[in-house]
Scaffold this motif. Structure first.
Motif, PDB file in Angstrom:
ATOM      1  N   SER A   1      37.761  28.331  51.076  1.00 35.45           N
ATOM      2  CA  SER A   1      37.620  28.001  49.660  1.00 35.45           C
ATOM      3  C   SER A   1      38.882  28.430  48.903  1.00 35.45           C
ATOM      4  N   ASP A   2      38.871  28.196  47.606  1.00 40.30           N
ATOM      5  CA  ASP A   2      39.958  28.657  46.755  1.00 40.30           C
ATOM      6  C   ASP A   2      39.623  29.981  46.079  1.00 40.30           C
ATOM      7  N   ARG A   3      38.547  30.649  46.560  1.00 43.11           N
ATOM      8  CA  ARG A   3      38.178  31.943  45.986  1.00 43.11           C
ATOM      9  C   ARG A   3      39.264  32.973  46.257  1.00 43.11           C
ATOM     10  N   THR A   4      39.302  33.976  45.407  1.00 47.08           N
ATOM     11  CA  THR A   4      40.248  35.072  45.613  1.00 47.08           C
ATOM     12  C   THR A   4      39.558  36.383  45.281  1.00 47.08           C
ATOM     13  N   SER A   5      40.058  37.461  45.856  1.00 52.26           N
ATOM     14  CA  SER A   5      39.429  38.765  45.661  1.00 52.26           C
ATOM     15  C   SER A   5      40.493  39.816  45.390  1.00 52.26           C
ATOM     16  N   ALA A   6      40.054  40.898  44.788  1.00 54.25           N
ATOM     17  CA  ALA A   6      40.915  42.064  44.552  1.00 54.25           C
ATOM     18  C   ALA A   6      40.021  43.271  44.327  1.00 54.25           C
ATOM     19  N   TYR A   7      40.452  44.411  44.834  1.00 54.19           N
ATOM     20  CA  TYR A   7      39.705  45.659  44.678  1.00 54.19           C
ATOM     21  C   TYR A   7      38.233  45.483  45.077  1.00 54.19           C
ATOM     22  N   ASP A   8      38.024  44.726  46.173  1.00 54.68           N
ATOM     23  CA  ASP A   8      36.709  44.523  46.772  1.00 54.68           C
ATOM     24  C   ASP A   8      35.775  43.658  45.924  1.00 54.68           C
TER      25      ASP A   8
ATOM     26  N   ASP B   1      48.035  43.671  39.785  1.00 53.08           N
ATOM     27  CA  ASP B   1      48.815  44.238  38.679  1.00 53.08           C
ATOM     28  C   ASP B   1      48.185  43.907  37.335  1.00 53.08           C
ATOM     29  N   TRP B   2      47.706  42.660  37.178  1.00 45.99           N
ATOM     30  CA  TRP B   2      47.103  42.286  35.892  1.00 45.99           C
ATOM     31  C   TRP B   2      45.785  43.018  35.681  1.00 45.99           C
ATOM     32  N   LEU B   3      44.968  43.110  36.726  1.00 47.48           N
ATOM     33  CA  LEU B   3      43.671  43.761  36.585  1.00 47.48           C
ATOM     34  C   LEU B   3      43.799  45.229  36.195  1.00 47.48           C
ATOM     35  N   THR B   4      44.853  45.885  36.648  1.00 47.05           N
ATOM     36  CA  THR B   4      45.031  47.308  36.343  1.00 47.05           C
ATOM     37  C   THR B   4      45.900  47.542  35.113  1.00 47.05           C
ATOM     38  N   SER B   5      46.297  46.465  34.440  1.00 49.82           N
ATOM     39  CA  SER B   5      47.098  46.586  33.225  1.00 49.82           C
ATOM     40  C   SER B   5      46.185  46.688  32.002  1.00 49.82           C
ATOM     41  N   PRO B   6      46.689  47.239  30.904  1.00 47.19           N
ATOM     42  CA  PRO B   6      45.872  47.293  29.683  1.00 47.19           C
ATOM     43  C   PRO B   6      45.418  45.919  29.211  1.00 47.19           C
ATOM     44  N   ALA B   7      46.170  44.878  29.547  1.00 46.45           N
ATOM     45  CA  ALA B   7      45.831  43.531  29.074  1.00 46.45           C
ATOM     46  C   ALA B   7      44.471  43.070  29.579  1.00 46.45           C
ATOM     47  N   SER B   8      44.055  43.533  30.752  1.00 39.52           N
ATOM     48  CA  SER B   8      42.779  43.071  31.311  1.00 39.52           C
ATOM     49  C   SER B   8      41.590  43.762  30.664  1.00 39.52           C
ATOM     50  N   GLY B   9      41.795  44.994  30.204  1.00 45.09           N
ATOM     51  CA  GLY B   9      40.698  45.753  29.627  1.00 45.09           C
ATOM     52  C   GLY B   9      39.668  46.209  30.637  1.00 45.09           C
ATOM     53  N   TRP B  10      40.016  46.142  31.925  1.00 45.11           N
ATOM     54  CA  TRP B  10      39.039  46.439  32.981  1.00 45.11           C
ATOM     55  C   TRP B  10      39.283  47.814  33.578  1.00 45.11           C
ATOM     56  N   ASP B  11      38.208  48.540  33.806  1.00 42.25           N
ATOM     57  CA  ASP B  11      38.259  49.832  34.479  1.00 42.25           C
ATOM     58  C   ASP B  11      37.811  49.627  35.918  1.00 42.25           C
ATOM     59  N   ARG B  12      38.748  49.668  36.853  1.00 41.64           N
ATOM     60  CA  ARG B  12      38.413  49.395  38.256  1.00 41.64           C
ATOM     61  C   ARG B  12      37.478  50.443  38.849  1.00 41.64           C
ATOM     62  N   HIS B  13      37.366  51.591  38.196  1.00 42.68           N
ATOM     63  CA  HIS B  13      36.475  52.635  38.692  1.00 42.68           C
ATOM     64  C   HIS B  13      35.134  52.642  37.948  1.00 42.68           C
ATOM     65  N   GLY B  14      34.957  51.694  37.043  1.00 47.26           N
ATOM     66  CA  GLY B  14      33.727  51.627  36.272  1.00 47.26           C
ATOM     67  C   GLY B  14      32.665  50.784  36.957  1.00 47.26           C
TER      68      GLY B  14
END
Length: 299
Positions: A40-47, A254-267
């Protein structure tokens, strides 16, 4: 938490039984027992499997794997029988489908590293070893190793981390003879691919393979030497001591862990959708990797 942000419903195809929906591939079994793998064209990051797709990604991964299978065929056979689209399947399966032999898969992620980065770097910083292999002092992020090393991992379920283990643990699980064959074949394929990539101005930093047995013969399966299973770096930008520019989905991380994403990968919350600009950049990197490695024009 981790897994799918939104798990897709499998496509139903007459004569095929849906077996599994993975991070990227959907797996079916045909009536004759063959497996049908659809990238597929799916993609993943940080599980997490993200809500966005990367257009053409599944076709790029499939076509690049087929290109590599040809170039390592004298080292190890592969599982592909055909790339024809099964009758009744969607037209969109064209170019992203592999009909394959069913293998008795080894429960090992077979990883080869020629350069120090990623989880190997974290282990090295802790005790100067990677999977129990002692390495010299003074190595940095991106350093070339004195010789390629085999650093196996135990396969994990979707949403879980693979577990790096010493070679001796793989021998305990699959037997000394198969463990030795997996290590030897992994390093042989890595060395072949490293030299091919190097001639095209690309560093193959590390890669992982999956192997299985068919009538007692070792066979390589799944995908091989793609930006999803390997770290490819442009050789002219290589500089140890820092993170390297790459042809994989590092742009997404890089984008997911940047302030622009607003996402907390540990949340607790899943990651947000990627901006169109990030999707376009990632697609461009996949295409560039394909074109530079194969010498072929993707368009």
């Amino acid at each position: 938490m981790s897994g799918f942000v939104t798990k897709p419903e499998p496509v139903q195809v007459p004569g095929l039984i849906h077996l599994h929906t993975g991070k990227v591939r959907d797996l079916y079994r045909a009536e004759n027992g063959d497996l049908v793998m659809v990238a597929s064209d799916r993609t993943s990051a940080y599980d997490w499997v993200l809500p966005n797709e990367i257009p053409d990604k599944g076709r790029i991964l499939t076509q690049l794997s087929m290109w590599w299978f040809e170039r390592i065929a004298d080292i190890v056979p592969n599982h592909v029988i055909s790339t024809e689209v099964p009758a009744g399947a969607p037209a969109d399966w064209a170019g992203r489908t592999m009909i394959c032999r069913s293998l008795e898969m080894a429960p090992i992620e077979c990883v080869a590293r020629g350069y120090l980065t990623g989880s190997g770097l974290l282990e090295y910083r802790a005790d100067r070893t990677v999977c129990g292999i002692a390495l010299p002092e003074g190595l940095e992020d991106g350093s070339e190793l004195p010789a390629p090393i085999y650093t196996p991992a135990l396969k994990a379920e979707v949403g879980e981390h693979d577990e790096n283990v010493p070679y001796e643990e793989t021998a305990r699980r699959v037997g000394a003879e198969l463990a030795s064959q997996l290590r030897r074949t992994t390093l042989d394929v890595y060395s072949r691919a490293r030299d091919i990539a190097r001639a095209r101005g690309i560093i193959l930093a590390d890669t992982k393979f999956e192997f299985g047995l068919a009538d007692g013969e070792l066979v390589i399966g799944d995908e091989v030497l793609t930006p999803d299973s390997s770290r490819f770096w442009p050789a002219d930008a290589w500089e140890p001591g820092r993170a390297q520019p790459s042809f994989d989905k590092q742009i997404i991380r890089d984008w997911l862990t940047s302030p622009a994403s607003g996402w907390d990968r540990h949340g607790e919350l899943p990651p947000p959708a990627l901006p169109a600009e990030v999707v376009d950049r990632v697609r461009g990197r996949y295409i560039e990797a394909y074109e530079r490695l194969t010498g072929l024009d993707w368009s």
